[in-house]
Scaffold this motif. Structure first.
Motif, PDB file in Angstrom:
ATOM      1  N   LEU A 129      88.294  35.969  30.463  1.00 57.40           N
ATOM      2  CA  LEU A 129      87.626  36.719  31.529  1.00 57.40           C
ATOM      3  C   LEU A 129      86.119  36.535  31.516  1.00 57.40           C
ATOM      4  CD1 LEU A 129      89.695  40.041  31.575  1.00 57.40           C
ATOM      5  CD2 LEU A 129      90.069  37.914  32.843  1.00 57.40           C
ATOM      6  N   GLU A 130      85.539  36.334  30.338  1.00 60.03           N
ATOM      7  CA  GLU A 130      84.107  36.061  30.267  1.00 60.03           C
ATOM      8  C   GLU A 130      83.764  34.724  30.917  1.00 60.03           C
ATOM      9  OE1 GLU A 130      84.777  39.468  27.946  1.00 60.03           O
ATOM     10  OE2 GLU A 130      85.835  37.569  27.846  1.00 60.03           O
ATOM     11  N   HIS A 131      84.684  33.759  30.898  1.00 62.14           N
ATOM     12  CA  HIS A 131      84.469  32.481  31.584  1.00 62.14           C
ATOM     13  C   HIS A 131      84.688  32.636  33.088  1.00 62.14           C
ATOM     14  CE1 HIS A 131      85.528  30.067  27.676  1.00 62.14           C
ATOM     15  NE2 HIS A 131      84.493  30.868  27.519  1.00 62.14           N
ATOM     16  N   GLU A 132      85.777  33.295  33.430  1.00 60.44           N
ATOM     17  CA  GLU A 132      86.105  33.507  34.845  1.00 60.44           C
ATOM     18  C   GLU A 132      84.987  34.215  35.591  1.00 60.44           C
ATOM     19  OE1 GLU A 132      88.987  36.596  37.276  1.00 60.44           O
ATOM     20  OE2 GLU A 132      89.651  35.853  35.332  1.00 60.44           O
ATOM     21  N   ASP A 133      84.403  35.218  34.946  1.00 58.83           N
ATOM     22  CA  ASP A 133      83.362  36.010  35.604  1.00 58.83           C
ATOM     23  C   ASP A 133      82.080  35.220  35.839  1.00 58.83           C
ATOM     24  OD1 ASP A 133      84.385  38.446  36.305  1.00 58.83           O
ATOM     25  OD2 ASP A 133      83.729  39.505  34.511  1.00 58.83           O
ATOM     26  N   TYR A 134      81.885  34.165  35.043  1.00 56.26           N
ATOM     27  CA  TYR A 134      80.638  33.418  35.187  1.00 56.26           C
ATOM     28  C   TYR A 134      80.937  31.946  35.435  1.00 56.26           C
ATOM     29  CZ  TYR A 134      75.615  32.572  34.777  1.00 56.26           C
ATOM     30  OH  TYR A 134      74.318  32.239  35.043  1.00 56.26           O
ATOM     31  N   GLU A 135      81.440  31.672  36.642  1.00 62.24           N
ATOM     32  CA  GLU A 135      81.537  30.343  37.262  1.00 62.24           C
ATOM     33  C   GLU A 135      82.792  29.542  36.945  1.00 62.24           C
ATOM     34  OE1 GLU A 135      79.815  29.857  39.653  1.00 62.24           O
ATOM     35  OE2 GLU A 135      77.880  30.802  39.393  1.00 62.24           O
ATOM     36  N   MET A 136      83.627  29.937  35.979  1.00 66.50           N
ATOM     37  CA  MET A 136      84.819  29.116  35.713  1.00 66.50           C
ATOM     38  C   MET A 136      85.982  29.580  36.594  1.00 66.50           C
ATOM     39  SD  MET A 136      86.262  27.769  32.065  1.00 66.50           S
ATOM     40  CE  MET A 136      86.947  26.107  31.991  1.00 66.50           C
ATOM     41  N   MET A 137      85.692  29.639  37.889  1.00 72.19           N
ATOM     42  CA  MET A 137      86.676  30.020  38.892  1.00 72.19           C
ATOM     43  C   MET A 137      86.317  29.319  40.192  1.00 72.19           C
ATOM     44  SD  MET A 137      87.966  33.816  40.080  1.00 72.19           S
ATOM     45  CE  MET A 137      86.344  34.475  40.431  1.00 72.19           C
ATOM     46  N   ARG A 138      87.348  28.830  40.883  1.00 72.40           N
ATOM     47  CA  ARG A 138      87.127  28.097  42.125  1.00 72.40           C
ATOM     48  C   ARG A 138      88.156  28.518  43.175  1.00 72.40           C
ATOM     49  NH1 ARG A 138      83.643  25.656  44.488  1.00 72.40           N
ATOM     50  NH2 ARG A 138      84.824  23.798  45.051  1.00 72.40           N
ATOM     51  N   PRO A 139      87.742  28.611  44.449  1.00 74.00           N
ATOM     52  CA  PRO A 139      88.707  28.827  45.526  1.00 74.00           C
ATOM     53  C   PRO A 139      89.456  27.541  45.854  1.00 74.00           C
ATOM     54  CG  PRO A 139      86.496  28.613  46.442  1.00 74.00           C
ATOM     55  CD  PRO A 139      86.348  28.527  44.947  1.00 74.00           C
ATOM     56  N   TYR A 140      90.674  27.684  46.344  1.00 74.21           N
ATOM     57  CA  TYR A 140      91.373  26.540  46.946  1.00 74.21           C
ATOM     58  C   TYR A 140      92.086  27.038  48.201  1.00 74.21           C
ATOM     59  CZ  TYR A 140      96.121  27.699  45.181  1.00 74.21           C
ATOM     60  OH  TYR A 140      97.339  28.282  44.936  1.00 74.21           O
ATOM     61  N   TYR A 141      92.343  26.120  49.119  1.00 77.60           N
ATOM     62  CA  TYR A 141      92.882  26.519  50.431  1.00 77.60           C
ATOM     63  C   TYR A 141      94.142  25.712  50.716  1.00 77.60           C
ATOM     64  CZ  TYR A 141      92.615  28.711  55.019  1.00 77.60           C
ATOM     65  OH  TYR A 141      92.850  29.490  56.110  1.00 77.60           O
TER      66      TYR A 141
END
Length: 511
Positions: A496-508
């Motif tokens: 969660l510490e990674h997810e909260d700071y940029e290790m998350m991306r949208p996809y469509y």
């Protein structure tokens, strides 16, 4: 601070009941509330945030193909009780401190009910942009029997809201599972395993700075978080009294960053019958059970010949995983205790059948689109190291745009020094294999030079999944059917510490 182990009974989480039926569809309501809760016998009550005021929240038991409505209410205070880094995306000073949006982790749900991180809502009736106080979600429940979970997913503060207690189980049942005669209630028990740090006054502690501290940003997001105590269903090192018979345990690693490698101290095995997205093809006997954050394992432990024995679940996973330190022998090495001291109430007629899941294996075909997706690191403007997906940040333009009904192979190329549990919303994928490669050559030349053969998924990873461990120095390949809905979803690391700071991306997903 030291606490005595095995003095609190394991909390058995209550089942939530629908409020009413709307057009023959069960309708539920849950409120996110602040409350106080004792985490250990010898501690004062701690402030927590829980669904309906409880940590963990109540468990849903639903049936396949029976959709439900859920109204999520934010009735939390306006100020957070953990430190917020306003330099993190989505958590700036111009948005409310306390924001929530609920994600049914592993749920195959339409776009509007998925819990998109920016679709948060606040306490109060006012509208803030597209954000409202309450949100009614629609869950179709069309997937096979499985153990899912629900948790907060608000952008920039997911780590804090989950750490405060906003987590619960969501279990889908179906006729195939029922026909297998696996252990059933009251011998079917969910176990939420998490680590926490606790102050002397019983309150939860979450750090405001990493070590060494950042002189520019305070409070600052930390790279990872590892607590000093292990909690199961909201209690520190609990015990469970059991009968001499088979029990089914649905184990969830709900920690922010900690991996668990679980063993039984008497040397017995877990019989694993399921993973993230339901039953395995066949039962697998495992003596060591590795779970990254957000991974689940459906296991059977047979206590039949263990009358008057005590059995402890231990943990020996490194932090960070896999190249960090071993857990503390006095604290984080221990999870919980079983006491086989209850009389057998009735003959154990449960079974462990040779065949379990009915789903077919997803076969890789040459026409499937291949995507190479990098797991890497960068330095932010404050000279802090951050983790990225494919060298991109949350707000960068969309790059993953699969077509509805298509199947793709995602090659997760990890050049960092730790494992990342990669979670894709919407889909139920399958792990193909892992292969080591030369990280130094990749960093220098951008070229993949493999250093060993492909390893097939471990036997207990061969069912459908929604979260996969992408290990350092390896290419982890997953095969992903996209559907049954179009729309905007996300994929991210579930540390969660990674997810909260940029290790998350949208996809469509497009039609």
């Amino acid at each position: 601070m030291m606490l005595t182990k095995f003095v609190d009974p394991l909390p058995l989480v209550e089942t939530i009941q629908p409020v009413c039926l709307i057009n023959n569809i069960p309708y539920y309501e849950l409120s996110m509330k602040e409350n106080s809760q004792k985490l250990h016998r010898d501690l004062p009550p701690a402030k927590i945030w829980g669904f309906n005021g409880h940590y963990p929240g109540p468990t849903f038991h639903v049936w396949r193909n029976q959709p439900v409505y859920v109204l999520w209410k934010n009735e939390l205070p306006l100020k957070h009780f953990f430190p917020i880094d306003t330099t993190v995306h989505g958590a700036s000073k111009n948005v409310p401190q306390v924001r929530t949006v609920v994600h049914l982790h592993g749920g195959v749900t339409p776009e509007g009910s998925d819990g998109y991180p920016e679709a948060w809502f606040t306490r109060g009736f006012e509208k803030i942009g597209i954000h409202f106080k309450h949100k009614v979600y629609f869950y179709p429940n069309q997937q096979p029997a499985t153990t899912l979970w629900y948790h907060d997913h608000a952008i920039g503060i997911t780590r804090l809201n989950n750490y405060a207690g906003l987590t619960g189980f969501y279990i889908i049942h179906d006729q195939n599972e029922k026909n297998l005669h696996l252990p059933s209630e009251p011998y079917d028990i969910p176990l939420l395993i998490q680590d926490r740090s606790i102050n002397e006054d019983g309150s939860l502690y979450y750090p405001s700075q990493t070590t060494p501290p950042n002189e520019t940003v305070n409070p600052s997001v930390v790279r990872v978080f590892f607590g000093d105590f292990i909690l199961v269903n909201g209690k520190v090192w609990p015990f469970l009294e059991v009968e001499p018979r088979k029990y089914r345990f649905r184990i969830l690693n709900g920690s922010n960053s900690r991996f668990f490698r679980l063993t039984l101290n008497n040397g017995d095995s877990f019989i694993q019958t399921g993973t993230d997205q339901g039953l395995l093809p066949t039962p697998i006997k495992v003596y060591s059970l590795l779970l990254a954050p957000a991974e689940r394992a459906d296991v059977i432990i047979d206590f039949t010949d263990q009358l008057n024995q005590t059995i402890i679940i231990n943990n020996d996973a490194e932090t960070p995983f896999p190249n960090g330190d071993k857990p503390n022998l006095e604290t984080t090495c221990t999870v919980m205790q079983f006491r086989v001291n209850k009389p057998l109430l009735m003959k154990d007629q449960s079974q462990v059948p040779l065949q379990l899941a009915l789903e077919s294996i997803i076969k890789e075909e040459p026409q499937y689109k291949q995507r190479n997706l990098l797991l890497n690191m960068q330095t932010d403007p404050y000279k802090r190291p951050i983790h990225l997906l494919n060298n991109q940040k949350w707000s960068d333009p969309l790059t993953e745009i699969p077509k509805l009904g298509s199947t793709e192979v995602w090659n997760l190329i990890n050049i960092t020094e730790q494992s990342h549990p990669i979670h894709l919303h919407l889909v139920r994928f399958q792990l193909l294999d892992r292969q080591p490669f030369d990280v130094n050559i990749y960093k220098e030349k951008g070229k993949i030079v493999t250093t060993g053969a492909k390893r097939k998924a471990d036997l207990n990873e061969q069912g459908r999944k929604d979260t996969v461990r992408a290990n350092p120095g390896e290419i982890t390949r997953i095969i992903v059917p996209f559907g049954p809905y179009t729309g905007l979803f996300v994929w991210h690391c579930h540390i969660l510490e990674h997810e909260d700071y940029e290790m998350m991306r949208p996809y469509y997903v497009i039609s």
